[in-house]
Write a protein that holds these residues in place. Sequence first.
Motif, PDB file in Angstrom:
ATOM      1  N   GLU A 186      22.673 -24.292 -36.339  1.00 50.19           N
ATOM      2  CA  GLU A 186      21.898 -24.156 -37.568  1.00 50.19           C
ATOM      3  C   GLU A 186      20.433 -24.461 -37.260  1.00 50.19           C
ATOM      4  O   GLU A 186      20.135 -25.459 -36.596  1.00 50.19           O
ATOM      5  N   PRO A 187      19.501 -23.627 -37.725  1.00 49.76           N
ATOM      6  CA  PRO A 187      18.081 -23.937 -37.485  1.00 49.76           C
ATOM      7  C   PRO A 187      17.708 -25.274 -38.122  1.00 49.76           C
ATOM      8  O   PRO A 187      18.180 -25.606 -39.212  1.00 49.76           O
ATOM      9  N   ARG A 188      16.906 -26.030 -37.419  1.00 52.70           N
ATOM     10  CA  ARG A 188      16.483 -27.337 -37.919  1.00 52.70           C
ATOM     11  C   ARG A 188      15.156 -27.210 -38.668  1.00 52.70           C
ATOM     12  O   ARG A 188      14.268 -26.483 -38.245  1.00 52.70           O
ATOM     13  N   PRO A 189      15.013 -27.939 -39.766  1.00 50.22           N
ATOM     14  CA  PRO A 189      13.727 -27.947 -40.470  1.00 50.22           C
ATOM     15  C   PRO A 189      12.661 -28.637 -39.611  1.00 50.22           C
ATOM     16  O   PRO A 189      12.953 -29.616 -38.927  1.00 50.22           O
ATOM     17  N   THR A 190      11.465 -28.111 -39.676  1.00 48.41           N
ATOM     18  CA  THR A 190      10.348 -28.726 -38.966  1.00 48.41           C
ATOM     19  C   THR A 190       9.739 -29.830 -39.831  1.00 48.41           C
ATOM     20  O   THR A 190       9.988 -29.881 -41.042  1.00 48.41           O
ATOM     21  N   PRO A 191       8.923 -30.678 -39.243  1.00 49.89           N
ATOM     22  CA  PRO A 191       8.221 -31.679 -40.055  1.00 49.89           C
ATOM     23  C   PRO A 191       7.371 -31.039 -41.161  1.00 49.89           C
ATOM     24  O   PRO A 191       7.315 -31.548 -42.282  1.00 49.89           O
ATOM     25  N   ARG A 192       6.737 -29.917 -40.873  1.00 52.52           N
ATOM     26  CA  ARG A 192       5.935 -29.240 -41.898  1.00 52.52           C
ATOM     27  C   ARG A 192       6.827 -28.785 -43.049  1.00 52.52           C
ATOM     28  O   ARG A 192       6.473 -28.910 -44.222  1.00 52.52           O
ATOM     29  N   HIS A 193       8.003 -28.260 -42.734  1.00 54.85           N
ATOM     30  CA  HIS A 193       8.960 -27.856 -43.759  1.00 54.85           C
ATOM     31  C   HIS A 193       9.316 -29.035 -44.649  1.00 54.85           C
ATOM     32  O   HIS A 193       9.301 -28.935 -45.875  1.00 54.85           O
ATOM     33  N   GLU A 194       9.641 -30.156 -44.026  1.00 57.47           N
ATOM     34  CA  GLU A 194       9.994 -31.359 -44.783  1.00 57.47           C
ATOM     35  C   GLU A 194       8.835 -31.784 -45.680  1.00 57.47           C
ATOM     36  O   GLU A 194       9.044 -32.177 -46.833  1.00 57.47           O
ATOM     37  N   ASN A 195       7.611 -31.716 -45.160  1.00 53.27           N
ATOM     38  CA  ASN A 195       6.437 -32.089 -45.955  1.00 53.27           C
ATOM     39  C   ASN A 195       6.235 -31.160 -47.143  1.00 53.27           C
ATOM     40  O   ASN A 195       5.879 -31.606 -48.238  1.00 53.27           O
ATOM     41  N   ILE A 196       6.468 -29.864 -46.942  1.00 50.40           N
ATOM     42  CA  ILE A 196       6.305 -28.890 -48.026  1.00 50.40           C
ATOM     43  C   ILE A 196       7.353 -29.135 -49.106  1.00 50.40           C
ATOM     44  O   ILE A 196       7.040 -29.131 -50.304  1.00 50.40           O
ATOM     45  N   VAL A 197       8.587 -29.367 -48.718  1.00 48.16           N
ATOM     46  CA  VAL A 197       9.650 -29.635 -49.692  1.00 48.16           C
ATOM     47  C   VAL A 197       9.335 -30.908 -50.470  1.00 48.16           C
ATOM     48  O   VAL A 197       9.457 -30.946 -51.700  1.00 48.16           O
ATOM     49  N   ARG A 198       8.891 -31.929 -49.774  1.00 47.07           N
ATOM     50  CA  ARG A 198       8.524 -33.188 -50.440  1.00 47.07           C
ATOM     51  C   ARG A 198       7.356 -32.967 -51.409  1.00 47.07           C
ATOM     52  O   ARG A 198       7.383 -33.430 -52.548  1.00 47.07           O
ATOM     53  N   ALA A 199       6.347 -32.231 -50.968  1.00 50.63           N
ATOM     54  CA  ALA A 199       5.194 -31.947 -51.829  1.00 50.63           C
ATOM     55  C   ALA A 199       5.613 -31.103 -53.036  1.00 50.63           C
ATOM     56  O   ALA A 199       5.109 -31.312 -54.144  1.00 50.63           O
ATOM     57  N   GLY A 200       6.532 -30.160 -52.841  1.00 50.70           N
ATOM     58  CA  GLY A 200       7.037 -29.349 -53.955  1.00 50.70           C
ATOM     59  C   GLY A 200       7.722 -30.211 -55.000  1.00 50.70           C
ATOM     60  O   GLY A 200       7.545 -30.009 -56.210  1.00 50.70           O
ATOM     61  N   ARG A 201       8.499 -31.197 -54.531  1.00 47.92           N
ATOM     62  CA  ARG A 201       9.140 -32.137 -55.463  1.00 47.92           C
ATOM     63  C   ARG A 201       8.103 -32.938 -56.236  1.00 47.92           C
ATOM     64  O   ARG A 201       8.229 -33.149 -57.439  1.00 47.92           O
ATOM     65  N   GLU A 202       7.074 -33.384 -55.543  1.00 41.68           N
ATOM     66  CA  GLU A 202       6.011 -34.164 -56.192  1.00 41.68           C
ATOM     67  C   GLU A 202       5.259 -33.321 -57.219  1.00 41.68           C
ATOM     68  O   GLU A 202       4.905 -33.817 -58.295  1.00 41.68           O
ATOM     69  N   ILE A 203       5.024 -32.067 -56.891  1.00 41.17           N
ATOM     70  CA  ILE A 203       4.358 -31.159 -57.831  1.00 41.17           C
ATOM     71  C   ILE A 203       5.219 -30.985 -59.074  1.00 41.17           C
ATOM     72  O   ILE A 203       4.728 -31.087 -60.201  1.00 41.17           O
ATOM     73  N   ALA A 204       6.503 -30.725 -58.878  1.00 42.03           N
ATOM     74  CA  ALA A 204       7.407 -30.553 -60.022  1.00 42.03           C
ATOM     75  C   ALA A 204       7.447 -31.824 -60.864  1.00 42.03           C
ATOM     76  O   ALA A 204       7.374 -31.761 -62.097  1.00 42.03           O
ATOM     77  N   ARG A 205       7.545 -32.954 -60.215  1.00 45.34           N
ATOM     78  CA  ARG A 205       7.571 -34.235 -60.928  1.00 45.34           C
ATOM     79  C   ARG A 205       6.277 -34.440 -61.708  1.00 45.34           C
ATOM     80  O   ARG A 205       6.291 -34.869 -62.860  1.00 45.34           O
ATOM     81  N   GLY A 206       5.148 -34.120 -61.089  1.00 47.21           N
ATOM     82  CA  GLY A 206       3.849 -34.270 -61.735  1.00 47.21           C
ATOM     83  C   GLY A 206       3.679 -33.383 -62.953  1.00 47.21           C
ATOM     84  O   GLY A 206       2.915 -33.707 -63.864  1.00 47.21           O
ATOM     85  N   LEU A 207       4.391 -32.253 -62.963  1.00 44.30           N
ATOM     86  CA  LEU A 207       4.342 -31.334 -64.107  1.00 44.30           C
ATOM     87  C   LEU A 207       5.476 -31.608 -65.089  1.00 44.30           C
ATOM     88  O   LEU A 207       5.677 -30.849 -66.035  1.00 44.30           O
TER      89      LEU A 207
END
Length: 83
Positions: A5-26
């Motif tokens: 299975e392809p592994r997520p990169t650190p950038r991927h993890e950061n984007i997913v985390r930032a997406g959650r923060e954006i959703a939470r902020g809205l």
Amino acid sequence: MSPTEPRPTPRHENIVRAGREIARGLNHDHVGVEHLFLAIVRDPHSLPTQVLASSGVHIADLERNLPAIMDSDSYKGIPGQGD
């Protein structure tokens, strides 16, 4: 040998985390592609952001307009508002 299975990169993890923060902020109860897109756009080193910028898209406008659209009644699916 079975494929791994392809592994997520650190950038991927950061984007997913930032997406959650954006959703939470809205105050959204979900994380959608629009939240992830905004997170990607906010990363100046991401390939999509660089392609958009080199194509003449004003990234600052995207960063300003996307949250406003996501906060609109039409985005939220409120009938008769913003249709």
